[in-house]
Design a protein around this motif. Structure first.
Motif, PDB file in Angstrom:
ATOM      1  N   GLN A  20       0.833  -1.208   0.000  1.00 12.64           N
ATOM      2  CA  GLN A  20       0.000   0.000   0.000  1.00 12.64           C
ATOM      3  C   GLN A  20       0.874   1.267   0.000  1.00 12.64           C
ATOM      4  O   GLN A  20       0.635   2.208  -0.756  1.00 12.64           O
ATOM      5  CB  GLN A  20      -0.881  -0.020   1.248  1.00 12.64           C
ATOM      6  N   LEU A  21       1.919   1.268   0.842  1.00 11.19           N
ATOM      7  CA  LEU A  21       2.736   2.482   0.991  1.00 11.19           C
ATOM      8  C   LEU A  21       3.671   2.694  -0.197  1.00 11.19           C
ATOM      9  O   LEU A  21       4.082   3.826  -0.471  1.00 11.19           O
ATOM     10  CB  LEU A  21       3.545   2.412   2.290  1.00 11.19           C
ATOM     11  N   THR A  54      -5.978  -2.628   2.221  1.00 16.00           N
ATOM     12  CA  THR A  54      -6.639  -2.059   1.066  1.00 16.00           C
ATOM     13  C   THR A  54      -6.585  -3.056  -0.088  1.00 16.00           C
ATOM     14  O   THR A  54      -5.835  -4.025  -0.039  1.00 16.00           O
ATOM     15  CB  THR A  54      -5.893  -0.785   0.644  1.00 16.00           C
ATOM     16  N   SER A 273       7.935  10.139   3.055  1.00 15.17           N
ATOM     17  CA  SER A 273       6.831   9.563   3.837  1.00 15.17           C
ATOM     18  C   SER A 273       6.683  10.179   5.226  1.00 15.17           C
ATOM     19  O   SER A 273       5.823   9.731   5.998  1.00 15.17           O
ATOM     20  CB  SER A 273       7.021   8.043   3.991  1.00 15.17           C
ATOM     21  N   PRO A 275       5.603  12.831   8.127  1.00 18.87           N
ATOM     22  CA  PRO A 275       4.606  13.894   8.290  1.00 18.87           C
ATOM     23  C   PRO A 275       5.320  15.225   8.519  1.00 18.87           C
ATOM     24  O   PRO A 275       6.435  15.248   9.035  1.00 18.87           O
ATOM     25  CB  PRO A 275       3.852  13.472   9.562  1.00 18.87           C
ATOM     26  N   GLU A 295      -5.307   7.836  11.693  1.00 17.39           N
ATOM     27  CA  GLU A 295      -5.073   8.127  10.271  1.00 17.39           C
ATOM     28  C   GLU A 295      -4.367   9.465  10.045  1.00 17.39           C
ATOM     29  O   GLU A 295      -4.056   9.816   8.910  1.00 17.39           O
ATOM     30  CB  GLU A 295      -6.401   8.139   9.495  1.00 17.39           C
ATOM     31  N   ARG A 296      -4.120  10.229  11.107  1.00 19.19           N
ATOM     32  CA  ARG A 296      -3.475  11.543  10.930  1.00 19.19           C
ATOM     33  C   ARG A 296      -2.142  11.397  10.189  1.00 19.19           C
ATOM     34  O   ARG A 296      -1.385  10.466  10.464  1.00 19.19           O
ATOM     35  CB  ARG A 296      -3.184  12.193  12.292  1.00 19.19           C
ATOM     36  N   ASP A 298      -1.592  10.539   7.150  1.00 18.08           N
ATOM     37  CA  ASP A 298      -1.598   9.258   6.415  1.00 18.08           C
ATOM     38  C   ASP A 298      -1.076   8.117   7.283  1.00 18.08           C
ATOM     39  O   ASP A 298      -0.405   7.194   6.799  1.00 18.08           O
ATOM     40  CB  ASP A 298      -0.758   9.358   5.129  1.00 18.08           C
ATOM     41  N   HIS A 321      -0.672   4.737  14.504  1.00 20.33           N
ATOM     42  CA  HIS A 321      -1.117   3.621  13.663  1.00 20.33           C
ATOM     43  C   HIS A 321      -0.042   2.546  13.706  1.00 20.33           C
ATOM     44  O   HIS A 321       1.074   2.758  13.227  1.00 20.33           O
ATOM     45  CB  HIS A 321      -1.346   4.103  12.231  1.00 20.33           C
ATOM     46  N   ILE A 324       1.238   1.115  10.201  1.00 25.17           N
ATOM     47  CA  ILE A 324       1.842   2.107   9.287  1.00 25.17           C
ATOM     48  C   ILE A 324       3.027   2.754  10.012  1.00 25.17           C
ATOM     49  O   ILE A 324       4.160   2.309   9.847  1.00 25.17           O
ATOM     50  CB  ILE A 324       0.781   3.122   8.791  1.00 25.17           C
TER      51      ILE A 324
END
Ligand code: 11C
Length: 344
Positions: A20-21, A54, A273, A275, A295-296, A298, A321, A324
């Motif tokens: 996904q990432l 996902t 990647s 934040p 989810e903050r 991503d 998360h 993630i």
């Protein structure tokens, strides 16, 4: 130029997060998938039978899964992400390192090995220089970097922000999501309305890994941070997201406002990647509840709140998360740091 990457252990919960990432990643191009012998030779969408995340992108679904034998992985792969079970990783990762591959691993084996960098780019990027030590001592042509356990990653950024106030002791209780236990944990969601008051092995990881991450590095070895860390770890019935209550004893006076400012202002890093802001601080105790704080950013940002004074320092809660920021995203970020620093 694109960096060609592969995944060791691509079919599990964290392997699926890697996929996904890596979809539409600005510099990494997914070019190899590996898994256990029972999956090797199959299309990815047939091998990854159970899904926790996902949908699988069409181009990845059709890729053939290879074995975890280095001879089965193309030579032109620049970087391998590993989410193998730790007992398998302990055998397989050294074979890839001897064969010259650079490995960014989420697997828990070797995290505390003195010559292996245990790294969060925002916290201790300089520890990557341990790669020189591991190459000298183990004779590897490749390089190995580990990221910490997901519950450790949730807490350590907040502790790093507090360290300026003289961090002396940390007591933490965790409420951890079932995805941390992989497939067995996710299927256990069928039995809801349950909480498990202990996670074997987890507490020691939090207590040791956090002191290595916050430890000082003199170019040859990491001295563990002097703070005492005590963890108590528990499982709750949520799919993703680890929540932790931290009690931190500080040598210096620091008000909850000082602590909130230190967390909010803790610097981020310039990696694709990462934040923009590492820690989001909630200061309104009666704030409207967003659907999913995990989810903050991503899934890459740490949330903290409920900061209050205690007799010896502060207490607060933090959340991240776990699959993630706490696992696949952590390895991808370390891979981006390896690329930025010229190790690949
Ligand atoms: C859990 N933190 O939630 C564990 C899973 O060392 O990477 C991750 C284990 C590890 O059960």
């Amino acid at each position: 130029m694109a960096v060609r990457v592969g995944i060791l252990g691509a079919t599990g919960a964290v392997g699926q997060r890697f996929i996904q990432l890596l979809e539409d990643h600005p510099t990494f191009e997914l070019a190899a998938l590996t898994a256990s012998e029972s999956s090797a030779g199959k299309r990815y969408d047939e091998a990854a039978k159970w899904r926790v995340n996902t949908p699988i992108p069409d181009d990845v679904a059709a890729m053939e899964v290879g074995s975890t034998d280095p001879a089965d992985v193309p030579d032109d792969i620049d970087l391998l992400f590993s989410s193998l079970p730790s007992s398998v990783a302990a055998e397989v990762e050294p074979e890839f390192l001897e064969a010259g591959y650079v490995v960014s691993s989420n697997s828990s084996n070797d995290r505390m090995a003195p010559d292996v960098p245990l790294t969060i780019p925002e916290i201790n990027p300089g520890h990557l220089d341990l790669i020189e030590v591991q190459r000298d001592e183990r004779g590897w042509d490749g390089a190995l970097v580990k990221n910490p356990n997901c519950s450790t990653i949730t807490m350590v950024p907040t502790l790093a922000a507090l360290d300026q106030f003289g961090l002396e002791r940390v007591d933490v209780t965790t409420l951890q999501a079932v995805s941390g236990a992989g497939y067995d944990g996710v299927t256990s969601m069928e039995i809801i309305d349950n909480a498990i008051p202990h996670i074997g092995g987890e507490e020691e990881k939090m207590e040791t890994e956090s002191r290595k991450l916050l430890g000082s590095f003199d170019g040859a070895e990491v001295a563990l941070h002097g703070a005492e860390v005590n963890a108590s770890c528990n499982r709750i019935p949520t799919l993703d997201g680890h929540l932790e209550s931290v009690f931190a004893d500080l040598a210096d006076d620091a008000s909850p406002e000082d602590v909130a400012a230190a967390m909010r202002e803790y610097p981020g890093v310039d990696l694709p990647s990462a934040p923009e802001q590492l820690i989001h601080v909630f200061e309104d105790n009666f704030r409207p509840q967003p659907r999913l704080d995990r989810e903050r950013g991503d899934g890459m940002q740490i949330s903290a709140g409920g900061i209050q004074a205690t007799e010896r320092g502060v207490k607060y809660n933090c959340l991240a998360h776990n699959t993630i920021r706490g696992a696949a995203g952590a390895s991808v970020l370390n891979g981006e740091l390896l690329a930025q620093e010229g190790w690949i």
